[in-house]
Design a protein around this motif. Structure first.
Motif, PDB file in Angstrom:
ATOM      1  N   ARG A 127      45.690  27.687 -79.233  1.00 21.47           N
ATOM      2  CA  ARG A 127      45.512  26.296 -78.806  1.00 21.47           C
ATOM      3  C   ARG A 127      46.653  25.415 -79.296  1.00 21.47           C
ATOM      4  NH1 ARG A 127      39.943  27.165 -80.101  1.00 21.47           N
ATOM      5  NH2 ARG A 127      40.197  26.076 -82.086  1.00 21.47           N
ATOM      6  N   LEU A 128      47.039  25.594 -80.560  1.00 20.76           N
ATOM      7  CA  LEU A 128      48.135  24.784 -81.105  1.00 20.76           C
ATOM      8  C   LEU A 128      49.440  25.044 -80.369  1.00 20.76           C
ATOM      9  CD1 LEU A 128      47.453  24.990 -84.952  1.00 20.76           C
ATOM     10  CD2 LEU A 128      47.230  22.983 -83.478  1.00 20.76           C
ATOM     11  N   SER A 129      49.694  26.313 -80.041  1.00 17.60           N
ATOM     12  CA  SER A 129      50.925  26.649 -79.323  1.00 17.60           C
ATOM     13  C   SER A 129      50.957  25.973 -77.967  1.00 17.60           C
ATOM     14  CB  SER A 129      51.027  28.171 -79.159  1.00 17.60           C
ATOM     15  OG  SER A 129      52.168  28.520 -78.393  1.00 17.60           O
ATOM     16  N   THR A 130      49.845  26.023 -77.247  1.00 17.36           N
ATOM     17  CA  THR A 130      49.793  25.407 -75.920  1.00 17.36           C
ATOM     18  C   THR A 130      49.908  23.889 -76.002  1.00 17.36           C
ATOM     19  OG1 THR A 130      48.383  27.228 -75.169  1.00 17.36           O
ATOM     20  CG2 THR A 130      48.445  25.246 -73.808  1.00 17.36           C
ATOM     21  N   THR A 131      49.191  23.292 -76.958  1.00 19.69           N
ATOM     22  CA  THR A 131      49.233  21.837 -77.107  1.00 19.69           C
ATOM     23  C   THR A 131      50.642  21.364 -77.440  1.00 19.69           C
ATOM     24  OG1 THR A 131      46.936  21.821 -77.874  1.00 19.69           O
ATOM     25  CG2 THR A 131      48.279  19.878 -78.374  1.00 19.69           C
ATOM     26  N   ALA A 132      51.310  22.061 -78.353  1.00 23.77           N
ATOM     27  CA  ALA A 132      52.669  21.671 -78.726  1.00 23.77           C
ATOM     28  C   ALA A 132      53.631  21.845 -77.555  1.00 23.77           C
ATOM     29  CB  ALA A 132      53.136  22.495 -79.928  1.00 23.77           C
ATOM     30  N   PHE A 133      53.436  22.906 -76.776  1.00 25.91           N
ATOM     31  CA  PHE A 133      54.311  23.111 -75.612  1.00 25.91           C
ATOM     32  C   PHE A 133      54.125  21.996 -74.594  1.00 25.91           C
ATOM     33  CE2 PHE A 133      55.080  24.738 -71.337  1.00 25.91           C
ATOM     34  CZ  PHE A 133      56.385  25.191 -71.462  1.00 25.91           C
ATOM     35  N   LEU A 134      52.878  21.625 -74.329  1.00 26.83           N
ATOM     36  CA  LEU A 134      52.628  20.530 -73.389  1.00 26.83           C
ATOM     37  C   LEU A 134      53.203  19.214 -73.896  1.00 26.83           C
ATOM     38  CD1 LEU A 134      48.960  21.372 -72.293  1.00 26.83           C
ATOM     39  CD2 LEU A 134      51.076  21.736 -70.999  1.00 26.83           C
ATOM     40  N   ALA A 135      53.104  18.989 -75.212  1.00 25.04           N
ATOM     41  CA  ALA A 135      53.699  17.782 -75.791  1.00 25.04           C
ATOM     42  C   ALA A 135      55.209  17.786 -75.607  1.00 25.04           C
ATOM     43  CB  ALA A 135      53.347  17.680 -77.265  1.00 25.04           C
ATOM     44  N   GLY A 136      55.827  18.960 -75.803  1.00 27.64           N
ATOM     45  CA  GLY A 136      57.269  19.054 -75.603  1.00 27.64           C
ATOM     46  C   GLY A 136      57.674  18.833 -74.159  1.00 27.64           C
ATOM     47  N   ALA A 137      56.884  19.393 -73.225  1.00 25.01           N
ATOM     48  CA  ALA A 137      57.187  19.204 -71.807  1.00 25.01           C
ATOM     49  C   ALA A 137      57.043  17.741 -71.415  1.00 25.01           C
ATOM     50  CB  ALA A 137      56.265  20.080 -70.967  1.00 25.01           C
ATOM     51  N   THR A 138      55.991  17.088 -71.921  1.00 23.13           N
ATOM     52  CA  THR A 138      55.796  15.670 -71.623  1.00 23.13           C
ATOM     53  C   THR A 138      56.927  14.826 -72.200  1.00 23.13           C
ATOM     54  OG1 THR A 138      53.395  15.986 -71.618  1.00 23.13           O
ATOM     55  CG2 THR A 138      54.209  13.732 -71.857  1.00 23.13           C
ATOM     56  N   ALA A 139      57.316  15.143 -73.447  1.00 23.54           N
ATOM     57  CA  ALA A 139      58.406  14.391 -74.071  1.00 23.54           C
ATOM     58  C   ALA A 139      59.710  14.580 -73.311  1.00 23.54           C
ATOM     59  CB  ALA A 139      58.568  14.835 -75.518  1.00 23.54           C
ATOM     60  N   THR A 140      59.925  15.791 -72.783  1.00 19.04           N
ATOM     61  CA  THR A 140      61.140  16.039 -72.001  1.00 19.04           C
ATOM     62  C   THR A 140      61.175  15.155 -70.768  1.00 19.04           C
ATOM     63  OG1 THR A 140      61.228  18.338 -72.765  1.00 19.04           O
ATOM     64  CG2 THR A 140      62.452  17.798 -70.777  1.00 19.04           C
ATOM     65  N   ALA A 141      60.013  15.039 -70.099  1.00 20.07           N
ATOM     66  CA  ALA A 141      59.951  14.192 -68.902  1.00 20.07           C
ATOM     67  C   ALA A 141      60.174  12.722 -69.246  1.00 20.07           C
ATOM     68  CB  ALA A 141      58.603  14.381 -68.216  1.00 20.07           C
ATOM     69  N   LEU A 142      59.649  12.266 -70.380  1.00 22.80           N
ATOM     70  CA  LEU A 142      59.751  10.857 -70.750  1.00 22.80           C
ATOM     71  C   LEU A 142      61.118  10.495 -71.312  1.00 22.80           C
ATOM     72  CD1 LEU A 142      56.246  10.338 -72.429  1.00 22.80           C
ATOM     73  CD2 LEU A 142      56.971   9.581 -70.149  1.00 22.80           C
ATOM     74  N   LEU A 143      61.746  11.434 -71.994  1.00 21.95           N
ATOM     75  CA  LEU A 143      63.007  11.142 -72.679  1.00 21.95           C
ATOM     76  C   LEU A 143      64.216  11.758 -71.977  1.00 21.95           C
ATOM     77  CD1 LEU A 143      61.837  11.807 -76.362  1.00 21.95           C
ATOM     78  CD2 LEU A 143      62.024   9.601 -75.192  1.00 21.95           C
ATOM     79  N   GLY A 144      64.013  12.195 -70.730  1.00 16.31           N
ATOM     80  CA  GLY A 144      65.085  12.897 -70.022  1.00 16.31           C
ATOM     81  C   GLY A 144      66.372  12.108 -69.907  1.00 16.31           C
ATOM     82  N   ARG A 145      66.279  10.787 -69.878  1.00 17.28           N
ATOM     83  CA  ARG A 145      67.480   9.948 -69.730  1.00 17.28           C
ATOM     84  C   ARG A 145      67.723   9.094 -70.967  1.00 17.28           C
ATOM     85  NH1 ARG A 145      66.851   7.682 -63.470  1.00 17.28           N
ATOM     86  NH2 ARG A 145      66.718   9.759 -62.473  1.00 17.28           N
ATOM     87  N   SER A 146      67.269   9.580 -72.103  1.00 20.83           N
ATOM     88  CA  SER A 146      67.371   8.778 -73.331  1.00 20.83           C
ATOM     89  C   SER A 146      68.450   9.272 -74.271  1.00 20.83           C
ATOM     90  CB  SER A 146      66.018   8.778 -74.054  1.00 20.83           C
ATOM     91  OG  SER A 146      65.012   8.248 -73.228  1.00 20.83           O
ATOM     92  N   GLY A 147      69.363  10.066 -73.778  1.00 23.42           N
ATOM     93  CA  GLY A 147      70.469  10.519 -74.610  1.00 23.42           C
ATOM     94  C   GLY A 147      70.016  11.411 -75.752  1.00 23.42           C
TER      95      GLY A 147
END
Length: 231
Positions: A127-147
């Motif tokens: 569960r922790l592995s999946t949750t952290a991966f989803l958090a990373g994917a979400t952060a990638t989408a949100l910070l994609g243009r943030s240098g």
């Protein structure tokens, strides 16, 4: 309620639409297994003690991490759990997949606590592995243009990878416990079913276990001779 589908996903039971990815994962796992097998069978007369120990360790990992050829899954976690399914009870003729639900209620309190603890460790790390991966994917989408801020996604993705590796370790420990349960309690299962214990080990014991597993798994007819312990 999503725990089992989550673990199955991490094992590599993916939809047919991901067939190409599944094939690539299986090939990679096959290469890893072949590498371990080569190390485990690298024997020669001039081997040092360290080399002998390394070969033995490789052989143990080969047995624990991989099922027989033809049963590979595309992930390390899937292969570790598949190895348990093929290994536990196999020396005595039992199919762990169909026999385990019947054996588990017969375990003693101490062994059952160990089984539950190791299974819980597997579930939590998955569960922790999946949750952290989803958090990373979400952060990638949100910070994609943030240098440089995009580097922050490395934290959850690294945590996801570490938790996944721990899930594989937990799966190995869980598999060891399941194998121990068959070693110690397989005759308790026969007694609970009021079936006679095999008079001799080896072929007779395996034949009896295989017959019962075929009955549970496929509904194969079986002629039962009961032993109710009454003299």
């Amino acid at each position: 309620p999503l725990q089992l589908p989550l673990v199955r996903l991490l094992e590599g039971y993916w939809p047919t639409s991901l067939g190409r990815l599944t094939t690539l994962g299986v090939r990679r796992q096959s290469r890893l297994r072949n590498r371990l097998e080569a190390e485990a069978t690298r024997l020669h007369e001039s081997m040092t003690d360290a080399e002998i120990q390394a070969a033995g360790t490789a052989g143990t990992r080969l047995r624990q991490l991989f099922p027989p050829p033809g049963h590979f899954l595309p992930t390390s976690l899937g292969n570790a759990l598949a190895a348990t399914e093929h290994r536990a009870g196999a020396d005595y003729g039992w199919d762990a997949v169909v026999a385990w639900p019947r054996l588990y209620p017969l375990l003693g309190d101490q062994l059952r606590a160990i089984v539950d603890d190791r299974r819980n460790s597997l579930d939590v790390t998955a569960r922790l592995s999946t949750t952290a991966f989803l958090a990373g994917a979400t952060a990638t989408a949100l910070l994609g243009r943030s240098g440089w801020w995009l580097l922050l996604v490395l934290a959850p993705l690294t945590l996801s990878w570490l938790c996944y590796r721990q899930a594989v370790t937990a799966a190995l420990r869980f598999g060891e416990t399941v194998e121990t349960a068959f070693d110690l309690h397989r005759f308790d299962l026969l007694r609970a079913l009021h079936l006679p214990l095999p008079a001799a080990g080896g072929p007779q014991e395996r034949a009896q276990a295989q017959e019962m597993c075929a009955h549970w798994r496929q509904g194969m007819p079986v002629v039962l001779t009961y032993d109710h312990g009454v003299t």
